[in-house]
Design an enzyme around this catalytic site. Structure first.
Site, PDB file in Angstrom:
ATOM      1  N   HIS A 287       9.209  -4.654   2.811  1.00  0.00           N
ATOM      2  CA  HIS A 287       8.514  -5.765   3.469  1.00  0.00           C
ATOM      3  C   HIS A 287       9.403  -6.504   4.472  1.00  0.00           C
ATOM      4  CE1 HIS A 287       5.116  -6.133   0.212  1.00  0.00           C
ATOM      5  NE2 HIS A 287       5.102  -4.987   0.863  1.00  0.00           N
TER       6      HIS A 287
ATOM      7  N   ASP B 239      16.104  -4.628   8.026  1.00  0.00           N
ATOM      8  CA  ASP B 239      17.364  -5.281   7.658  1.00  0.00           C
ATOM      9  C   ASP B 239      17.181  -6.002   6.328  1.00  0.00           C
ATOM     10  OD1 ASP B 239      15.828  -7.525   8.221  1.00  0.00           O
ATOM     11  OD2 ASP B 239      16.740  -7.879  10.180  1.00  0.00           O
TER      12      ASP B 239
ATOM     13  N   ARG C  84       4.547   2.535   4.481  1.00  0.00           N
ATOM     14  CA  ARG C  84       3.619   2.118   3.425  1.00  0.00           C
ATOM     15  C   ARG C  84       2.733   3.278   2.951  1.00  0.00           C
ATOM     16  NH1 ARG C  84      -1.485  -1.489   3.525  1.00  0.00           N
ATOM     17  NH2 ARG C  84      -1.479  -2.441   1.441  1.00  0.00           N
TER      18      ARG C  84
ATOM     19  N   PRO D 255       0.243  -1.816  -6.986  1.00  0.00           N
ATOM     20  CA  PRO D 255       0.259  -3.225  -7.404  1.00  0.00           C
ATOM     21  C   PRO D 255      -0.437  -4.144  -6.392  1.00  0.00           C
ATOM     22  CG  PRO D 255       2.480  -2.450  -6.863  1.00  0.00           C
ATOM     23  CD  PRO D 255       1.575  -1.267  -6.783  1.00  0.00           C
TER      24      PRO D 255
ATOM     25  N   SER E 265      -2.338  12.899  -1.379  1.00  0.00           N
ATOM     26  CA  SER E 265      -3.729  12.579  -1.748  1.00  0.00           C
ATOM     27  C   SER E 265      -4.312  11.449  -0.899  1.00  0.00           C
ATOM     28  CB  SER E 265      -3.834  12.231  -3.235  1.00  0.00           C
ATOM     29  OG  SER E 265      -2.977  11.159  -3.560  1.00  0.00           O
TER      30      SER E 265
ATOM     31  N   HIS F 138       2.044   4.326  -0.920  1.00  0.00           N
ATOM     32  CA  HIS F 138       0.696   4.408  -1.496  1.00  0.00           C
ATOM     33  C   HIS F 138       0.327   5.831  -1.895  1.00  0.00           C
ATOM     34  CE1 HIS F 138      -1.140   0.289  -0.196  1.00  0.00           C
ATOM     35  NE2 HIS F 138       0.099   0.180  -0.645  1.00  0.00           N
TER      36      HIS F 138
ATOM     37  N   THR G 132      12.850 -11.288  11.382  1.00  0.00           N
ATOM     38  CA  THR G 132      13.031 -10.063  12.189  1.00  0.00           C
ATOM     39  C   THR G 132      11.980  -9.028  11.781  1.00  0.00           C
ATOM     40  OG1 THR G 132      14.657  -9.277  10.551  1.00  0.00           O
ATOM     41  CG2 THR G 132      15.533 -10.373  12.511  1.00  0.00           C
TER      42      THR G 132
ATOM     43  N   ASP H 171       8.137 -10.337   7.250  1.00  0.00           N
ATOM     44  CA  ASP H 171       9.462 -10.952   7.409  1.00  0.00           C
ATOM     45  C   ASP H 171       9.407 -11.834   8.645  1.00  0.00           C
ATOM     46  OD1 ASP H 171      12.053 -11.643   8.119  1.00  0.00           O
ATOM     47  OD2 ASP H 171      12.780  -9.569   8.264  1.00  0.00           O
TER      48      ASP H 171
ATOM     49  N   VAL I  20       0.113   6.992  -6.536  1.00  0.00           N
ATOM     50  CA  VAL I  20      -1.167   7.458  -7.073  1.00  0.00           C
ATOM     51  C   VAL I  20      -1.060   8.955  -7.409  1.00  0.00           C
ATOM     52  CG1 VAL I  20      -3.640   7.609  -6.638  1.00  0.00           C
ATOM     53  CG2 VAL I  20      -2.308   5.725  -5.645  1.00  0.00           C
TER      54      VAL I  20
ATOM     55  N   ASN J 299      -6.089   0.101   0.054  1.00  0.00           N
ATOM     56  CA  ASN J 299      -6.044   0.871   1.302  1.00  0.00           C
ATOM     57  C   ASN J 299      -7.107   0.478   2.321  1.00  0.00           C
ATOM     58  OD1 ASN J 299      -3.920   2.455   0.321  1.00  0.00           O
ATOM     59  ND2 ASN J 299      -5.308   3.925  -0.648  1.00  0.00           N
TER      60      ASN J 299
HETATM   61  C1  HEM Z   1       6.031  -4.436  -5.069  1.00  0.00           C
HETATM   62  C2  HEM Z   1       4.740  -4.347  -4.928  1.00  0.00           C
HETATM   63  C3  HEM Z   1       4.053  -4.375  -3.604  1.00  0.00           C
HETATM   64  C4  HEM Z   1       2.961  -5.111  -3.288  1.00  0.00           C
HETATM   65  C5  HEM Z   1       2.203  -6.043  -4.215  1.00  0.00           C
HETATM   66  C6  HEM Z   1       2.668  -4.867  -1.898  1.00  0.00           C
HETATM   67  C7  HEM Z   1       1.608  -5.420  -1.212  1.00  0.00           C
HETATM   68  C8  HEM Z   1       1.417  -5.334   0.142  1.00  0.00           C
HETATM   69  C9  HEM Z   1       0.362  -5.991   0.871  1.00  0.00           C
HETATM   70  C10 HEM Z   1      -0.723  -6.855   0.253  1.00  0.00           C
HETATM   71  C11 HEM Z   1       0.521  -5.699   2.193  1.00  0.00           C
HETATM   72  C12 HEM Z   1      -0.350  -6.178   3.344  1.00  0.00           C
HETATM   73  C13 HEM Z   1      -1.530  -5.239   3.482  1.00  0.00           C
HETATM   74  C14 HEM Z   1      -2.587  -5.731   4.438  1.00  0.00           C
HETATM   75  O1  HEM Z   1      -2.765  -6.923   4.589  1.00  0.00           O
HETATM   76  O2  HEM Z   1      -3.265  -4.899   5.058  1.00  0.00           O
HETATM   77  C15 HEM Z   1       1.666  -4.843   2.291  1.00  0.00           C
HETATM   78  C16 HEM Z   1       2.158  -4.335   3.471  1.00  0.00           C
HETATM   79  C17 HEM Z   1       3.236  -3.487   3.554  1.00  0.00           C
HETATM   80  N1  HEM Z   1       3.921  -2.921   2.492  1.00  0.00           N
HETATM   81 FE1  HEM Z   1       3.773  -3.480   0.568  1.00  0.00          FE
HETATM   82  N2  HEM Z   1       3.586  -3.993  -1.391  1.00  0.00           N
HETATM   83  C18 HEM Z   1       4.453  -3.666  -2.393  1.00  0.00           C
HETATM   84  C19 HEM Z   1       5.495  -2.752  -2.310  1.00  0.00           C
HETATM   85  C20 HEM Z   1       5.817  -2.052  -1.167  1.00  0.00           C
HETATM   86  C21 HEM Z   1       6.771  -0.968  -1.124  1.00  0.00           C
HETATM   87  C22 HEM Z   1       7.492  -0.393  -2.324  1.00  0.00           C
HETATM   88  C23 HEM Z   1       6.847  -0.566   0.169  1.00  0.00           C
HETATM   89  C24 HEM Z   1       7.691   0.527   0.790  1.00  0.00           C
HETATM   90  C25 HEM Z   1       8.871   0.879   0.345  1.00  0.00           C
HETATM   91  C26 HEM Z   1       5.949  -1.400   0.924  1.00  0.00           C
HETATM   92  C27 HEM Z   1       5.778  -1.353   2.284  1.00  0.00           C
HETATM   93  C28 HEM Z   1       4.892  -2.138   3.001  1.00  0.00           C
HETATM   94  C29 HEM Z   1       4.881  -2.197   4.442  1.00  0.00           C
HETATM   95  C30 HEM Z   1       5.861  -1.513   5.371  1.00  0.00           C
HETATM   96  C31 HEM Z   1       3.819  -3.039   4.799  1.00  0.00           C
HETATM   97  C32 HEM Z   1       3.344  -3.385   6.222  1.00  0.00           C
HETATM   98  C33 HEM Z   1       2.374  -2.298   6.672  1.00  0.00           C
HETATM   99  C34 HEM Z   1       1.840  -2.469   8.081  1.00  0.00           C
HETATM  100  O3  HEM Z   1       2.265  -3.342   8.828  1.00  0.00           O
HETATM  101  O4  HEM Z   1       0.936  -1.678   8.432  1.00  0.00           O
HETATM  102  N3  HEM Z   1       5.323  -2.264   0.076  1.00  0.00           N
HETATM  103  N4  HEM Z   1       2.196  -4.623   1.039  1.00  0.00           N
END
Ligand code: HEM
Ligand SMILES: *[C@@H]1O[C@H](CO)[C@@H](O)[C@H](O)[C@H]1NC(C)=O
Ligand SMILES: *[C@@H]1O[C@H](CO)[C@@H](O)[C@H](O)[C@H]1NC(C)=O
Length: 325
Positions: A198, A253, A67, A168, A81, A71, A248, A245, A75, A99
């Site tokens: 995700h 996956d 993530r 987003p 950054s 992020h 899993t 997810d 930006v 963030n």
């Molecule tokens: C499509 C738009 C996206 C939105 C609206 C979004 C939003 C979010 C949100 C709200 C969370 C939870 C954050 C929290 O509660 O602290 C999250 C977690 C996460 N996002 Fe996204 N995300 C998006 C795209 C992506 C992309 C493109 C990736 C990577 C390729 C990604 C990877 C992750 C990962 C791996 C987590 C879990 C992080 C952790 O457990 O520390 N996301 N995302």
């Protein structure tokens, strides 16, 4: 558990690279997979060993590191950054809404950077370290691997307002998601493939509360399960975690897409990708064909890594990832 990061991985690495040598067209002539071939020959093994050690300590860290790369790249490009700390005279991106209380893994990046500085001082940017780290995290958690393009330099600035505007929000509609990605040169297919990130990691109650209580495009029993860990009224439960997810949560996956087909997306934005709109067919395909997801994910990660890199004499090679030189 003690872990040692030496080059004991080299046999393994050879096997992996034979399997995955894919030739990658270069959209940006200044980035290349061999960028550190002579300036830092031990770069890949050094980073991988540290990522492996961090994930062994906490599986979720792989998700957090992936993530961070997203992020960073969204930006003003992949320029490290996001890693800059706030100071009394400098406001970075860490306190921007997407963030704050959420982005994590900065200590791991510090550890990787110092290991890399030990083997090749002053050579490798934090932006490239993030790129390799994201790739290794995906692979270690069972996902695909690929050759990353390198040669990015680190920003001397950061933008809190761009972080607020360009990453987003989980409340986004499908159209908003598509246009955010399109603005950075990423297609609708890239959006869906990258959202497969995700398939690992956790989200806080505050990010999915409205979806599980107020949206109707959600499986009733799944909504009830998530409601039990996320109180309806904002306040004390805001930071309670749930897996993105449900099936899993620590394996990279295609289960994320199966969940969407079953109306079990955790975030409002997740379920937007399978809600009767133009992306339903892509989600459906990825839910059935894991290899189709893997190959589109790799393509999209490389594209995301190409967003506005600093090259040539722009930016710098930071000594420490948290501050400019
Ligand atoms: C499509 C738009 C996206 C939105 C609206 C979004 C939003 C979010 C949100 C709200 C969370 C939870 C954050 C929290 O509660 O602290 C999250 C977690 C996460 N996002 Fe996204 N995300 C998006 C795209 C992506 C992309 C493109 C990736 C990577 C390729 C990604 C990877 C992750 C990962 C791996 C987590 C879990 C992080 C952790 O457990 O520390 N996301 N995302
Ligand atoms: C659900 O929607 C109502 C009406 O818009 C709103 O007042 C309420 O705060 C929402 N609840 C949640 C948990 O988002
Ligand atoms: C490569 O970097 C140089 C110097 O910063 C720049 O002028 C040029 O446009 C870059 N080329 C590409 C393809 O990005």
């Amino acid at each position: 558990m003690a872990s040692f990061c030496f080059s004991m991985t080299s046999n393994l690495m050879i096997c992996f690279s034979l399997l995955v040598l894919v030739s990658i067209g270069s959209a940006n002539a200044n980035l290349s997979k061999d960028y550190y071939y002579s300036s830092c020959p031990k770069l890949f093994e050094t980073v991988k060993c540290e990522v492996q050690s961090a994930i062994s300590k906490e599986t979720r860290m792989g998700a957090s590191l992936l993530r961070l790369f997203f992020h960073d790249c969204f930006v003003n490009g992949c320029d490290g950054s996001i890693l800059l700390d706030d100071t009394s005279s400098f406001t970075g991106e860490k306190t921007a809404n997407p963030n704050k209380n959420s982005a994590r893994g900065f200590e791991v990046i510090d550890k990787i950077k110092s290991a890399v500085e030990k083997v090749c001082p002053g050579a490798v940017s934090c932006a490239d370290i993030l790129t390799i780290t994201a790739r290794d995290s995906v692979e270690i958690l069972g996902g695909p691997t690929w050759d990353v393009k390198l040669g990015r330099r680190d920003a001397r600035t950061a933008s809190k307002s761009a972080a607020n505007n360009d990453i987003p929000a989980p409340t986004s509609s499908l159209n908003q998601l598509i246009s955010r990605f399109n603005a950075l040169g990423l297609s609708t297919k890239d959006l869906v493939a990258l959202s497969g990130g995700h398939t690992i990691g956790q989200a806080r109650c505050t990010t999915f509360r409205a979806h599980i209580y107020n949206d109707s495009n959600i499986d009733t029993s799944f909504a009830r399960t998530r409601q039990s860990g996320c109180p309806k009224t904002s306040g004390s439960g805001d930071n309670n975690l749930a897996p993105l997810d449900l099936a899993t949560p620590t394996s990279f996956d295609n289960h994320y897409f199966k969940n969407l087909v079953d109306s079990k997306g955790l975030l409002h934005s997740d379920q937007q990708l399978f809600n009767g709109g133009s992306t339903d067919s892509i989600v459906h395909e990825y839910s059935l064909y894991p290899s189709s997801f893997s190959s589109d994910f790799v393509t999209a990660m490389i594209k995301m890594g190409d967003i506005s890199p600093l090259t040539g004499s722009n930016g710098e090679i930071r000594k420490q990832c948290r501050s400019v030189n």
